[in-house]
Design a protein around this motif. Structure first.
Motif, PDB file in Angstrom:
ATOM      1  N   VAL A 167       0.855  -1.190   0.000  1.00 16.81           N
ATOM      2  CA  VAL A 167       0.000   0.000   0.000  1.00 16.81           C
ATOM      3  C   VAL A 167       0.891   1.239   0.000  1.00 16.81           C
ATOM      4  O   VAL A 167       1.737   1.417   0.886  1.00 16.81           O
ATOM      5  N   TYR A 168       0.708   2.059  -1.022  1.00 20.38           N
ATOM      6  CA  TYR A 168       1.358   3.362  -1.075  1.00 20.38           C
ATOM      7  C   TYR A 168       0.333   4.380  -0.601  1.00 20.38           C
ATOM      8  O   TYR A 168      -0.815   4.374  -1.058  1.00 20.38           O
ATOM      9  N   CYS A 169       0.750   5.263   0.303  1.00 20.11           N
ATOM     10  CA  CYS A 169      -0.209   6.269   0.780  1.00 20.11           C
ATOM     11  C   CYS A 169       0.542   7.384   1.485  1.00 20.11           C
ATOM     12  O   CYS A 169       1.739   7.284   1.742  1.00 20.11           O
ATOM     13  N   GLY A 170      -0.202   8.428   1.814  1.00 21.89           N
ATOM     14  CA  GLY A 170       0.409   9.609   2.402  1.00 21.89           C
ATOM     15  C   GLY A 170       0.986   9.362   3.790  1.00 21.89           C
ATOM     16  O   GLY A 170       0.453   8.598   4.588  1.00 21.89           O
ATOM     17  N   LEU A 172       2.726   9.409  -5.155  1.00 23.01           N
ATOM     18  CA  LEU A 172       2.625   9.519  -6.611  1.00 23.01           C
ATOM     19  C   LEU A 172       3.866   8.935  -7.279  1.00 23.01           C
ATOM     20  O   LEU A 172       3.786   8.132  -8.220  1.00 23.01           O
ATOM     21  N   GLU A 173       5.025   9.313  -6.768  1.00 22.81           N
ATOM     22  CA  GLU A 173       6.289   8.853  -7.356  1.00 22.81           C
ATOM     23  C   GLU A 173       6.367   7.325  -7.320  1.00 22.81           C
ATOM     24  O   GLU A 173       6.733   6.689  -8.296  1.00 22.81           O
ATOM     25  N   GLU A 174       5.982   6.770  -6.178  1.00 20.79           N
ATOM     26  CA  GLU A 174       6.110   5.316  -6.014  1.00 20.79           C
ATOM     27  C   GLU A 174       5.173   4.570  -6.965  1.00 20.79           C
ATOM     28  O   GLU A 174       5.572   3.614  -7.625  1.00 20.79           O
ATOM     29  N   VAL A 175       3.930   4.985  -7.046  1.00 20.64           N
ATOM     30  CA  VAL A 175       2.972   4.249  -7.870  1.00 20.64           C
ATOM     31  C   VAL A 175       3.251   4.466  -9.359  1.00 20.64           C
ATOM     32  O   VAL A 175       3.093   3.550 -10.173  1.00 20.64           O
ATOM     33  N   VAL A 176       3.715   5.652  -9.706  1.00 25.17           N
ATOM     34  CA  VAL A 176       4.036   5.887 -11.124  1.00 25.17           C
ATOM     35  C   VAL A 176       5.236   5.035 -11.536  1.00 25.17           C
ATOM     36  O   VAL A 176       5.256   4.464 -12.630  1.00 25.17           O
TER      37      VAL A 176
END
Ligand code: AMP
Length: 199
Positions: A9-12, A117-121
């Motif tokens: 999970v990528y998140c803030g 954003l950077e991680e998921v992109v």
């Protein structure tokens, strides 16, 4: 054939402006735990990262946190790290991202900032280059990822999405939708879920 077992999970690292972000991050952690998915994430204890990981651990997920040494004091509060069963401290952001990728069978992006954003992109670019076929799910809370959906459509309409093997990211409107995508995802013969589609 293998199904999805571990979910990144990528998140803030912040809680965001609306109460719903923290609420739904907690819900995602809860549902991952209840469904017996392992959680892999960036190891922080603050914001949505803290909410997902503590709920997942409380509901039975094995939680792996991967954090660079220099971020420990900024993103992880020692006293709150008990939710993280496996804490892996690395030197660089690149090592973190690579391990997050290797240890996960699928990726969910919750609301977040530039880091998210950077991680998921980057994970999408690896898919586009044919390096993996793991599912990537944008889990919108209160329409958070609609601008991203719009951007993809725009890129497609303007003929800048060229790869035949581009992994089509999935947009889930709710946590429950994201969980049902994970549980319904068919597996291919190489063990990776089959998600490569043409846009
Ligand atoms: P944010 O969405 O900006 O709150 O960041 C979410 C997470 O992404 C935090 O753990 C950040 O440390 C992490 N992050 C920020 N930039 C990068 C990067 N270039 N590579 C990997 N992780 C990052």
């Amino acid at each position: 054939m293998s199904a999805i077992r571990s979910v990144c999970v990528y998140c803030g690292s912040s809680p965001g402006a609306k109460a719903s972000y923290l609420e739904q991050a907690t819900k995602l952690g809860t549902r991952l735990g209840q469904k017996r998915f392992d959680l892999v994430y960036g190891g922080g204890t603050k914001g949505l990262m803290g909410a997902v990981s503590s709920a997942a651990a409380a509901y039975g997920s094995k939680v792996t946190g991967i954090i660079p040494k220099f971020l420990m004091s900024k993103e992880a509060v020692e006293a709150d790290l008990h939710a993280v069963e496996d804490l892996i401290i690395v030197e660089t952001m690149h090592q973190r991202k690579h391990l997050l990728f290797e240890k996960s069978d699928a990726f969910i992006a919750l609301p977040g900032g530039i880091g998210t954003l950077e991680e998921v992109v980057e994970i999408m670019t690896w898919a586009q280059l044919g390096r993996h076929t793991k599912p990537i799910i944008f889990c919108g809370i209160d329409g958070f990822w609609e601008p991203m959906r719009f951007l993809f459509e725009h890129m497609k309409a303007e003929a800048f999405i060229h790869s035949q093997t581009l992994l089509k990211p999935t947009f889930a409107n709710t946590v429950e939708e994201a969980i049902s995508i994970l549980t319904a995802r068919p597996a291919t013969s190489d063990g990776n879920p089959a998600v490569i589609e043409r846009l």
